[in-house]
Write a protein that holds these residues in place. Structure first.
Motif, PDB file in Angstrom:
ATOM      1  N   UNK A  31       0.826  -1.195   0.000  1.00 14.54           N
ATOM      2  CA  UNK A  31       0.000   0.000   0.000  1.00 14.54           C
ATOM      3  C   UNK A  31       0.869   1.257   0.000  1.00 14.54           C
ATOM      4  N   UNK A  32       0.277   2.336  -0.440  1.00 17.70           N
ATOM      5  CA  UNK A  32       0.880   3.669  -0.358  1.00 17.70           C
ATOM      6  C   UNK A  32      -0.246   4.679  -0.155  1.00 17.70           C
ATOM      7  N   UNK A  33       0.029   5.940  -0.433  1.00 17.00           N
ATOM      8  CA  UNK A  33      -0.991   6.968  -0.193  1.00 17.00           C
ATOM      9  C   UNK A  33      -2.221   6.796  -1.084  1.00 17.00           C
ATOM     10  N   UNK A  34      -2.085   6.015  -2.177  1.00 10.81           N
ATOM     11  CA  UNK A  34      -3.229   5.786  -3.069  1.00 10.81           C
ATOM     12  C   UNK A  34      -4.072   4.588  -2.646  1.00 10.81           C
ATOM     13  N   UNK A  35      -3.635   3.872  -1.598  1.00  5.31           N
ATOM     14  CA  UNK A  35      -4.365   2.694  -1.141  1.00  5.31           C
ATOM     15  C   UNK A  35      -3.612   1.409  -1.451  1.00  5.31           C
ATOM     16  N   UNK A  36      -4.326   0.280  -1.398  1.00  3.81           N
ATOM     17  CA  UNK A  36      -3.713  -1.023  -1.629  1.00  3.81           C
ATOM     18  C   UNK A  36      -3.516  -1.284  -3.123  1.00  3.81           C
ATOM     19  N   UNK A  37      -2.456  -2.023  -3.441  1.00  5.92           N
ATOM     20  CA  UNK A  37      -2.163  -2.384  -4.825  1.00  5.92           C
ATOM     21  C   UNK A  37      -2.944  -3.652  -5.174  1.00  5.92           C
ATOM     22  N   UNK A  38      -4.031  -3.520  -5.909  1.00  9.21           N
ATOM     23  CA  UNK A  38      -4.935  -4.628  -6.186  1.00  9.21           C
ATOM     24  C   UNK A  38      -4.357  -5.631  -7.178  1.00  9.21           C
ATOM     25  N   UNK A  39      -3.380  -5.217  -7.980  1.00 15.96           N
ATOM     26  CA  UNK A  39      -2.805  -6.129  -8.968  1.00 15.96           C
ATOM     27  C   UNK A  39      -2.141  -7.342  -8.320  1.00 15.96           C
ATOM     28  N   UNK A  40      -1.762  -7.218  -7.047  1.00 10.26           N
ATOM     29  CA  UNK A  40      -1.108  -8.332  -6.360  1.00 10.26           C
ATOM     30  C   UNK A  40      -2.034  -9.530  -6.205  1.00 10.26           C
ATOM     31  N   UNK A  41      -3.344  -9.326  -6.386  1.00  9.46           N
ATOM     32  CA  UNK A  41      -4.300 -10.414  -6.186  1.00  9.46           C
ATOM     33  C   UNK A  41      -4.898 -10.912  -7.497  1.00  9.46           C
ATOM     34  N   UNK A  42      -4.376 -10.413  -8.623  1.00 10.65           N
ATOM     35  CA  UNK A  42      -4.904 -10.839  -9.917  1.00 10.65           C
ATOM     36  C   UNK A  42      -4.559 -12.290 -10.230  1.00 10.65           C
ATOM     37  N   UNK A  43      -3.422 -12.763  -9.729  1.00 14.19           N
ATOM     38  CA  UNK A  43      -2.948 -14.120 -10.000  1.00 14.19           C
ATOM     39  C   UNK A  43      -3.104 -14.963  -8.743  1.00 14.19           C
TER      40      UNK A  43
END
Length: 365
Positions: A31-43
């Motif tokens: 995560x960063x100031x924009x929120x969680x990185x959703x791409x990590x759950x695509x696979x």
């Protein structure tokens, strides 16, 4: 830094054992100031670390899907202690090992990533005299194996596939104490090599120790590298270009392991050739049972080191190129839950260092 952005991250790796069934998860949060990185759950392969049934060599079935740590085919002359993880250890790879072991025959298979397969390996073996019901003392124990491994993209962007195939022969002499064997293999469009040796294992009752060993002589032709698919293969991704410079050579390979009182486990392996770049591996694990007797705390530690040595390199130079160092400290919260801290340092062939650290929990019932 990913795609030009900085992230904070936490890795949660629960490890659960239920009899022969083992399940490992890899839950990553960035995560960063924009929120969680959703791409990590695509696979889905990023979430499932592994699912395992039984152990290597068990009958009639051994299977593992997910991260592969020390995959091996046969005696390891082609694929030996292979790991399907590269430099990005936070991304889990959904590889597979599936073996079927029958009374007088069997098959072993390895795939680096079943969601995006690139490396395929297999071995079929049998005991020909026993299958023909020919009973000759000792000779009836002979097993014959055929192996093959191919990588369709051995180097990023390089579609020149790397294929190795070979034949192996083994014969137990004194049960598990002594087995003699021979291997021969060919790298397609490159060189040929062969090895012959002996190995075995022995339980020493009076100190409750298990001793394992392997000693072999290797005769390697030009453009041939033994055990090319190994623990550093995915880190280095050498492609086929490095094979062209491999010189004709001969030498020995040895490995030994010692487990004492089910508390201390040590292992060491090394190659020594007149030419080429030999590999070295070392490992030490102190189980929590030993430390708990002294500190009354459920604490365990382990260390491993792998390196492809260049001329002039010192043995166990922890800052050498082409090396991977792994350290783990575990702390038992109770009889069923263990907290684990894992550090991994990678130095590639160009001297670029990559360091990762993670916390994991392991649960057993």
């Amino acid at each position: 830094m990913i795609d030009g952005k900085s992230y904070s991250e936490i890795i949660f790796q629960p490890d659960i054992s239920l009899g022969k069934l083992g399940i490992g998860l890899n839950i990553l949060a960035r995560w960063n100031e924009d929120g969680f990185r959703k791409k990590d759950y695509d696979d889905a392969g990023n979430i499932i670390r592994y699912v395992r049934w039984a152990e290597k060599g068990d009958k009639p079935l051994y299977a593992r899907l997910g991260t592969l740590d020390r995959a091996i085919l046969g005696h390891g002359f082609i694929l030996n202690h292979y790991s399907n993880q590269g430099t990005d250890t936070s991304k889990n790879i959904l590889g597979s090992e599936i073996d079927v072991n029958l009374k007088n025959s069997g098959v072993e298979t390895v795939v680096n990533n079943i969601t995006d397969p690139r490396l395929f390996g297999g071995r079929v073996y049998c005991k020909p005299l026993k299958m023909l019901k020919i009973d000759i003392p000792i000779l009836s124990r002979i097993d014959l194996g055929l192996s093959g491994v191919t990588d369709t993209e051995p180097q990023q962007g390089n579609k020149d596939s790397l294929t190795v195939y070979g034949v192996d022969l083994g014969m137990p002499i004194f049960g598990n104490l002594l087995k003699v064997y021979a291997d021969t293999a060919k790298i397609q469009d490159f060189g040929h090599g062969m090895a012959y040796g002996l190995g075995g294992e022995k339980h020493i009752g009076w100190i409750d120790a298990n001793l394992g060993y392997k000693i072999e002589m290797r005769n390697l032709g030009e453009k041939f590298v033994p055990g090319v698919f190994n623990s550093l293969y995915e880190v280095m991704r050498p492609g086929t270009s490095s094979l062209s410079s491999a010189k004709k050579s001969s030498g020995w390979y040895g490995e030994t392991s010692l487990g004492i009182l089910k508390a201390i486990n040590m292992e060491f392996s090394m190659e020594n050739f007149k030419e080429g770049e030999p590999r070295v591996h070392g490992g030490l694990k102190v189980n929590s049972e030993l430390i708990s007797r002294i500190t009354k705390k459920n604490i365990g530690v382990s260390f491993s080191y792998d390196q492809v040595r260049e001329k002039g390199d010192n043995l166990f130079n922890l800052n050498a190129k082409n090396s991977v160092t792994t350290q783990e400290i575990i702390y038992g919260l109770n009889d069923n839950v263990i907290l684990s801290y894992i550090y991994r340092g990678i130095i590639d062939k160009n001297g670029v260092k990559t360091k990762t650290a993670s916390l994991a929990t392991k649960m057993a019932f």
